[in-house]
Scaffold this motif. Sequence first.
Motif, PDB file in Angstrom:
ATOM      1  N   GLY A  15       0.840  -1.201   0.000  1.00  0.00           N
ATOM      2  CA  GLY A  15       0.000   0.000   0.000  1.00  0.00           C
ATOM      3  C   GLY A  15       0.863   1.234   0.000  1.00  0.00           C
ATOM      4  N   ARG A  16       0.234   2.344   0.291  1.00  0.00           N
ATOM      5  CA  ARG A  16       0.919   3.635   0.223  1.00  0.00           C
ATOM      6  C   ARG A  16       2.103   3.759   1.159  1.00  0.00           C
ATOM      7  NH1 ARG A  16      -2.243   7.542  -2.156  1.00  0.00           N
ATOM      8  NH2 ARG A  16      -4.358   6.797  -2.491  1.00  0.00           N
ATOM      9  N   LEU A  17       2.047   3.072   2.302  1.00  0.00           N
ATOM     10  CA  LEU A  17       3.093   3.285   3.307  1.00  0.00           C
ATOM     11  C   LEU A  17       4.262   2.313   3.144  1.00  0.00           C
ATOM     12  CD1 LEU A  17       0.875   3.860   6.479  1.00  0.00           C
ATOM     13  CD2 LEU A  17       1.658   5.507   4.775  1.00  0.00           C
ATOM     14  N   VAL A 153     -16.294   5.247   0.274  1.00  0.00           N
ATOM     15  CA  VAL A 153     -17.184   6.092   1.077  1.00  0.00           C
ATOM     16  C   VAL A 153     -17.715   7.273   0.249  1.00  0.00           C
ATOM     17  CG1 VAL A 153     -17.100   7.695   3.027  1.00  0.00           C
ATOM     18  CG2 VAL A 153     -16.121   5.409   3.252  1.00  0.00           C
ATOM     19  N   GLU A 154     -16.843   7.790  -0.651  1.00  0.00           N
ATOM     20  CA  GLU A 154     -17.202   9.010  -1.391  1.00  0.00           C
ATOM     21  C   GLU A 154     -18.426   8.849  -2.269  1.00  0.00           C
ATOM     22  OE1 GLU A 154     -14.018   7.861  -1.359  1.00  0.00           O
ATOM     23  OE2 GLU A 154     -12.672   9.523  -0.820  1.00  0.00           O
ATOM     24  N   ILE A 155     -18.762   7.601  -2.578  1.00  0.00           N
ATOM     25  CA  ILE A 155     -19.881   7.410  -3.504  1.00  0.00           C
ATOM     26  C   ILE A 155     -21.234   7.422  -2.780  1.00  0.00           C
ATOM     27  CG2 ILE A 155     -20.070   4.870  -3.556  1.00  0.00           C
ATOM     28  CD1 ILE A 155     -19.974   5.286  -6.689  1.00  0.00           C
ATOM     29  N   CYS A 166     -17.159  11.281   5.760  1.00  0.00           N
ATOM     30  CA  CYS A 166     -15.959  11.618   6.532  1.00  0.00           C
ATOM     31  C   CYS A 166     -14.900  10.634   6.085  1.00  0.00           C
ATOM     32  CB  CYS A 166     -16.264  11.494   8.018  1.00  0.00           C
ATOM     33  SG  CYS A 166     -14.787  11.602   9.032  1.00  0.00           S
ATOM     34  N   ASP A 167     -13.880  11.130   5.339  1.00  0.00           N
ATOM     35  CA  ASP A 167     -12.882  10.215   4.784  1.00  0.00           C
ATOM     36  C   ASP A 167     -11.543  10.935   4.638  1.00  0.00           C
ATOM     37  OD1 ASP A 167     -11.916   7.818   3.851  1.00  0.00           O
ATOM     38  OD2 ASP A 167     -12.756   8.007   1.838  1.00  0.00           O
ATOM     39  N   LEU A 168     -10.546  10.176   4.189  1.00  0.00           N
ATOM     40  CA  LEU A 168      -9.210  10.744   4.016  1.00  0.00           C
ATOM     41  C   LEU A 168      -9.172  11.609   2.755  1.00  0.00           C
ATOM     42  CD1 LEU A 168      -7.063   7.582   4.837  1.00  0.00           C
ATOM     43  CD2 LEU A 168      -7.677   9.493   6.345  1.00  0.00           C
ATOM     44  N   VAL A 169      -8.466  12.718   2.873  1.00  0.00           N
ATOM     45  CA  VAL A 169      -8.301  13.627   1.745  1.00  0.00           C
ATOM     46  C   VAL A 169      -6.821  13.960   1.632  1.00  0.00           C
ATOM     47  CG1 VAL A 169      -8.920  15.879   0.773  1.00  0.00           C
ATOM     48  CG2 VAL A 169     -10.542  14.697   2.265  1.00  0.00           C
ATOM     49  N   GLN A 170      -6.337  13.959   0.401  1.00  0.00           N
ATOM     50  CA  GLN A 170      -4.957  14.420   0.222  1.00  0.00           C
ATOM     51  C   GLN A 170      -4.959  15.551  -0.812  1.00  0.00           C
ATOM     52  OE1 GLN A 170      -1.991  13.823  -2.034  1.00  0.00           O
ATOM     53  NE2 GLN A 170      -0.907  14.964  -0.468  1.00  0.00           N
ATOM     54  N   SER A 171      -5.066  15.217  -2.088  1.00  0.00           N
ATOM     55  CA  SER A 171      -5.132  16.288  -3.093  1.00  0.00           C
ATOM     56  C   SER A 171      -6.536  16.882  -3.181  1.00  0.00           C
ATOM     57  CB  SER A 171      -4.744  15.730  -4.458  1.00  0.00           C
ATOM     58  OG  SER A 171      -5.719  14.786  -4.877  1.00  0.00           O
ATOM     59  N   GLY A 172      -7.526  16.126  -2.767  1.00  0.00           N
ATOM     60  CA  GLY A 172      -8.920  16.563  -2.916  1.00  0.00           C
ATOM     61  C   GLY A 172      -9.532  16.077  -4.217  1.00  0.00           C
ATOM     62  N   GLY A 173      -8.730  15.404  -5.044  1.00  0.00           N
ATOM     63  CA  GLY A 173      -9.202  14.941  -6.356  1.00  0.00           C
ATOM     64  C   GLY A 173     -10.386  13.979  -6.260  1.00  0.00           C
ATOM     65  N   THR A 174     -10.349  13.081  -5.306  1.00  0.00           N
ATOM     66  CA  THR A 174     -11.444  12.106  -5.173  1.00  0.00           C
ATOM     67  C   THR A 174     -12.746  12.814  -4.808  1.00  0.00           C
ATOM     68  OG1 THR A 174      -9.815  10.506  -4.415  1.00  0.00           O
ATOM     69  CG2 THR A 174     -12.119   9.932  -4.053  1.00  0.00           C
ATOM     70  N   LEU A 175     -12.643  13.826  -3.965  1.00  0.00           N
ATOM     71  CA  LEU A 175     -13.849  14.573  -3.584  1.00  0.00           C
ATOM     72  C   LEU A 175     -14.446  15.266  -4.809  1.00  0.00           C
ATOM     73  CD1 LEU A 175     -12.932  16.256  -0.163  1.00  0.00           C
ATOM     74  CD2 LEU A 175     -14.169  14.123  -0.593  1.00  0.00           C
TER      75      LEU A 175
HETATM   76  O1  PRP Z   1      -7.659  13.508  -1.942  1.00  0.00           O
HETATM   77  P1  PRP Z   1      -7.071  12.445  -2.810  1.00  0.00           P
HETATM   78  O2  PRP Z   1      -5.687  12.745  -3.264  1.00  0.00           O
HETATM   79  O3  PRP Z   1      -7.988  12.081  -3.948  1.00  0.00           O
HETATM   80  O4  PRP Z   1      -6.897  11.134  -1.899  1.00  0.00           O
HETATM   81  C1  PRP Z   1      -7.942  10.639  -1.113  1.00  0.00           C
HETATM   82  C2  PRP Z   1      -8.284   9.233  -1.465  1.00  0.00           C
HETATM   83  O5  PRP Z   1      -7.132   8.413  -1.267  1.00  0.00           O
HETATM   84  C3  PRP Z   1      -7.520   7.287  -0.500  1.00  0.00           C
HETATM   85  O6  PRP Z   1      -8.040   6.308  -1.301  1.00  0.00           O
HETATM   86  P2  PRP Z   1      -7.150   5.399  -2.278  1.00  0.00           P
HETATM   87  O7  PRP Z   1      -6.742   6.156  -3.479  1.00  0.00           O
HETATM   88  O8  PRP Z   1      -6.059   4.752  -1.500  1.00  0.00           O
HETATM   89  O9  PRP Z   1      -8.203   4.325  -2.712  1.00  0.00           O
HETATM   90  P3  PRP Z   1      -8.886   3.245  -1.759  1.00  0.00           P
HETATM   91  O10 PRP Z   1      -9.557   3.985  -0.646  1.00  0.00           O
HETATM   92  O11 PRP Z   1      -9.847   2.591  -2.701  1.00  0.00           O
HETATM   93  O12 PRP Z   1      -7.761   2.360  -1.271  1.00  0.00           O
HETATM   94  C4  PRP Z   1      -8.628   7.815   0.399  1.00  0.00           C
HETATM   95  O13 PRP Z   1      -9.440   6.787   0.893  1.00  0.00           O
HETATM   96  C5  PRP Z   1      -9.376   8.757  -0.514  1.00  0.00           C
HETATM   97  O14 PRP Z   1     -10.378   8.088  -1.228  1.00  0.00           O
END
Ligand code: PRP
Length: 297
Positions: A15-17, A153-155, A166-175
Amino acid sequence: MKPRDRLRIAMQKSGRLTEPALELLNRCGLTFRQSRDKLFCFGEGEPVDLLLVRDDDIPGLISQGVCDLGIVGRNVLSEYRLTGGLDGPALAEWRPLGFGRCRLSVAVPQELDYRDASQLQGQRIATSYPGLLGEWLRERGVDASVVTLAGSVEIAPRLGTADAICDLVQSGGTLVANQLREADVLLESEAVLAGPQVLPTDERGDMIDLLLKRLDGVIQVRESRLLLLQTSRGALDAVIRLLPGGPQPTLLPVAGQPDQLMLQALCAGEVSWRQLEEIKKAGAREMFVLPVEKMLA
Ligand SMILES: O=P(O)(O)OC[C@H]1O[C@H](OP(=O)(O)OP(=O)(O)O)[C@H](O)[C@@H]1O
Ligand SMILES: Nc1ncnc2c1ncn2[C@@H]1O[C@H](COP(=O)(O)OP(=O)(O)OP(=O)(O)O)[C@@H](O)[C@H]1O
Ligand SMILES: [Mg+2]
């Protein structure tokens, strides 16, 4: 459980880590021979082995004493403290490790004009972090219904099974891809070295001490640069004023040139071309910017 004389560290299998964790351990002088099934890696030099697992299992393995330490996201560790690890020994964050940076945030549909948490009253919020979300809502006196999902979760808002997430955000692209926007940050996360609050006092404790010192040496200097330059004594004050933050520079004489000095400065971060050009204009020459690999104070 049989006492172990070798230290065992749990980390994410895939995974990522995984890559940054292995790289960090390598920089601390730990190298491993991977076993066939790739779940256990035997340490070659030091008495430190790795267990490669799903990241969610890492806090539990430490808590059960199967592993002494773990490399895991603060998000996973904090959630475990609130939900999974209520009966076991207390776990602590021994070091932040500076990679896997992300945040745990509440996100709402893009068209919603979010002001504060009170707007979540009575709403359904989908998350894989019911412990952290529940605590955050309680602290704000908000009564919302927490819908626990293992992933994707985002869907949920688009499917109509939740009003917010309520989920992890990094770039915000998924949101953005899911027509959501970040509304509130619950937790700033990064990978951490996790372990029991009370560390062992046997040989494993000694090995942990050694590892913590090496980690400090690597982490402290990871972003650092060593700046070397020559300057005349007359320009020295002007040059020093322009140096990026860090401890006082060291000055050395230059053989055969009594008016010249060699300056050596540890800079806390990247030194840009623009900064170098400014320092040069102030009178410096022969400038070198070097990465720093290790430090032992
Ligand atoms: O803000 P962003 O840069 O878009 O990152 C956030 C996304 O990254 C992680 O998912 P991941 O890409 O690992 O997919 P997964 O949850 O299906 O493992 C996390 O669960 C978010 O969905
Ligand atoms: N988009 C991201 N950017 C940076 N770090 C992230 C991001 N998403 C998650 N992380 C951090 O990396 C950790 C691992 O993320 P990853 O997606 O690899 O986990 P996972 O899918 O739960 O893996 P596993 O199979 O081990 O359960 C997360 O717990 C979090 O700390
Ligand atoms: Mg996981």
